[in-house]
Design an enzyme around this catalytic site. Structure first.
Site, PDB file in Angstrom:
ATOM      1  N   ILE A  74       0.827  -1.205   0.000  1.00 37.73           N
ATOM      2  CA  ILE A  74       0.000   0.000   0.000  1.00 37.73           C
ATOM      3  C   ILE A  74       0.869   1.267   0.000  1.00 37.73           C
ATOM      4  O   ILE A  74       1.560   1.573   0.984  1.00 37.73           O
ATOM      5  CB  ILE A  74      -0.973  -0.008   1.215  1.00 37.73           C
ATOM      6  N   GLU A 121      -1.655  -0.867 -10.403  1.00 36.68           N
ATOM      7  CA  GLU A 121      -2.824  -0.328 -11.122  1.00 36.68           C
ATOM      8  C   GLU A 121      -3.232  -1.230 -12.285  1.00 36.68           C
ATOM      9  O   GLU A 121      -3.691  -0.756 -13.320  1.00 36.68           O
ATOM     10  CB  GLU A 121      -2.518   1.069 -11.674  1.00 36.68           C
ATOM     11  N   PHE A 134      -9.872 -14.090 -18.261  1.00 43.46           N
ATOM     12  CA  PHE A 134      -9.240 -13.909 -16.948  1.00 43.46           C
ATOM     13  C   PHE A 134      -9.071 -15.221 -16.196  1.00 43.46           C
ATOM     14  O   PHE A 134      -8.169 -15.384 -15.409  1.00 43.46           O
ATOM     15  CB  PHE A 134     -10.054 -12.940 -16.086  1.00 43.46           C
TER      16      PHE A 134
END
Ligand code: TGC
Ligand code: FAD
Length: 403
Positions: free
Chosen positions: A173, A382, A402
């Site tokens: 983070i 991202e 996916f």
């Protein structure tokens, strides 16, 4: 016979004069940020990178320039155009991806969800202070076991009376260890009842002072060293009922924030690549081998020309996305297209620039290897380049690949 050098006919940094298409305000902002970066960041950033520090005290300075949450409306935010926000990201990342990351996380990942999905009280409590850089935010989506697949997250928010009790661990983070507030995404309810598709995911505002919350620094990175990256641990963090963002439920919440930050990266990556191209061009003009500047060799020129072409193509793409965003006509898949292309090409430009500097290119005396290493993170965070390829693959074929 010696070859005469002539002044360049085109601006080597902007062959087509694309920056001339910005409005006067956008050019003024570009020059203001460039000047700030030249005076305040460039003299120190190599040292910050080497020592692995982000100077938190720069936050109020970025706030005073109006750069934090600049594309948001009200509560001290400037309500700037998407192009203006892009230009700022480009100029910040020309110095270091860590600086752009700080601004992206603050504005697009922490302030945006409060602005878009928060209650009036939450907006009043956080947005003005965050816009001034007096309060810092972070965005907790990724977990150690769930990166590309965030819907699988294990963090939960369980009701206890009117309170919420959060448990879980977030990983990687940005700004975690320096944040005053974390936007944490969690399944609502008990872990064994969590929806596999993330349709029960909610966002929570967790002040860093909350009992049971702690941030552990992730050490030994050799990329984005001038940026704080942390693990967030939430152990029975008790929060009042109004800690939840009331305006969104499901994965649309966190994924919509990513659109904002990914858009900034489309522009930012061009800044990092431009710095490397410029450094390689200057070096090539002054470095002499075999009795001539290496800029006079055809292979060096081919490298420089390819870099300049990709920079121009990337800028055209970024500018087009800016116009789409300002017209509210941008789709997440458009942003994937820009992020995939511009980060991939920026990294290729940095690697090619590094070869022009030879051995000098591997030291922190020049900015290239720092940018190159930084862009390895930008390629991954991202949404990795593979994930953006699959998003576009689905957009083109209609088939999801996916899983
Ligand atoms: P899927 O089933 O496709 O969709 C679930 C719901 O979400 C909606 N949605 C979006 N909404 C807005 N923007 C987007 N980009 C959206 N993508 C999907 C979708 O419409 C649906 O809504 P609803 O209302 O119908 O329920 O989603 P999925 O869970 O299968 O995920 C698809 C996938 C793989 C593309 C997504 O998970 C993904 O993008 N994964 C990559 C994860 C990622 O990018 N993580 C980034 C973490 S933050 C970070 O890296 C910060 S770095 C900061 C810095 O330092 O700069
Ligand atoms: P994984 O998802 O494990 O992927 C590993 C490899 O497998 C990749 O190449 C990936 O593309 C590939 N892969 C995965 N799934 C597929 C598939 N279906 N098909 C093909 N290939 C696939 N997260 C936050 O929430 N907040 C932050 O502020 C934040 N900051 C970050 C800062 C840094 C410096 C870094 C490095 C990361 C940060 N992240 C943050 C986390 C980042 O978003 C994740 O690292 C990223 O989403 C990828 O997840 P992962 O690292 O777990 O890789």
């Amino acid at each position: 016979m010696t070859t005469a050098t002539r002044p360049p006919i085109l601006d080597p940094l902007d062959l087509l004069g694309l920056d001339d298409e910005f409005s006067g305000d956008e050019r003024l902002l570009r020059d203001t940020v460039r000047d700030f970066v030249r005076k305040r960041v460039l003299p120190h950033v190599g040292d910050w990178f080497e020592r692995g520090i982000f100077p938190k005290e720069i936050a109020p300075e970025l706030g005073a320039l109006g750069l934090l949450g600049m594309h948001l409306e009200g509560y001290g935010c400037a309500g700037a155009s998407a192009t203006a926000y892009g230009v700022v990201c480009r100029e910040l990342e020309a110095a270091d991806s860590g600086l752009r990351s700080f601004v992206s996380v603050q504005g697009s990942l922490a302030m945006f969800p409060i602005s878009a999905y928060g209650s009036e009280e939450q907006k009043q409590a956080w947005l003005p202070a965050m816009a001034r850089g007096e309060a810092i935010g972070c965005f907790g989506l990724t977990e150690w076991d769930f990166g590309s697949e965030p819907a699988g997250m294990r963090t939960t928010a369980r009701r206890d009376g009117s309170d919420w009790v959060l448990n879980g661990t977030k990983a990687w983070i940005t700004n975690g260890g320096i944040a005053d507030v974390a936007v944490v995404w969690a399944h609502e309810g008990a872990r064994d009842q969590a929806a596999a598709d993330g349709s029960d995911v909610r966002g929570f505002l967790v002040p860093a002072t909350t009992k049971g919350f702690r941030a552990n620094t992730i050490e030994r990175k050799i990329s984005l060293r001038a940026s704080v990256t942390s693990e967030l641990v939430l152990e029975d963090c008790r929060l009042p009922a109004d800690a939840m963002l009331p305006g969104v439920r499901g994965m649309r919440g966190p994924l919509s924030c990513l659109n904002e930050a990914r858009y900034g990266i489309v522009w930012g990556a061009l800044g990092a690549a431009r710095t490397c191209y410029e450094a390689a061009l200057e070096y090539a003009k002054s470095r002499v081998q075999f009795g001539k500047p290496i800029a006079s060799f055809q292979i060096t020129q081919q490298k420089l020309v390819n870099m300049a072409l990709e920079l121009q193509k990337g800028q055209l793409l970024a500018s087009k996305l800016g116009r789409l965003k300002d017209a509210h006509a941008i789709a997440p898949q458009h942003v994937s297209l820009g992020k995939l292309n511009n980060v991939r090409e920026a990294l290729a430009i940095c690697r090619e620039a590094r070869t022009i500097l030879g051995a000098s290119g591997v030291t922190l005396e020049y900015p290239i290897i720092r940018h190159m290493n930084n862009l390895e993170s930008v390629l991954t965070y991202e949404g990795t380049s593979e994930i953006h390829t699959l998003i576009l693959g689905q957009a083109i074929t209609g088939h999801s690949a996916f899983s």
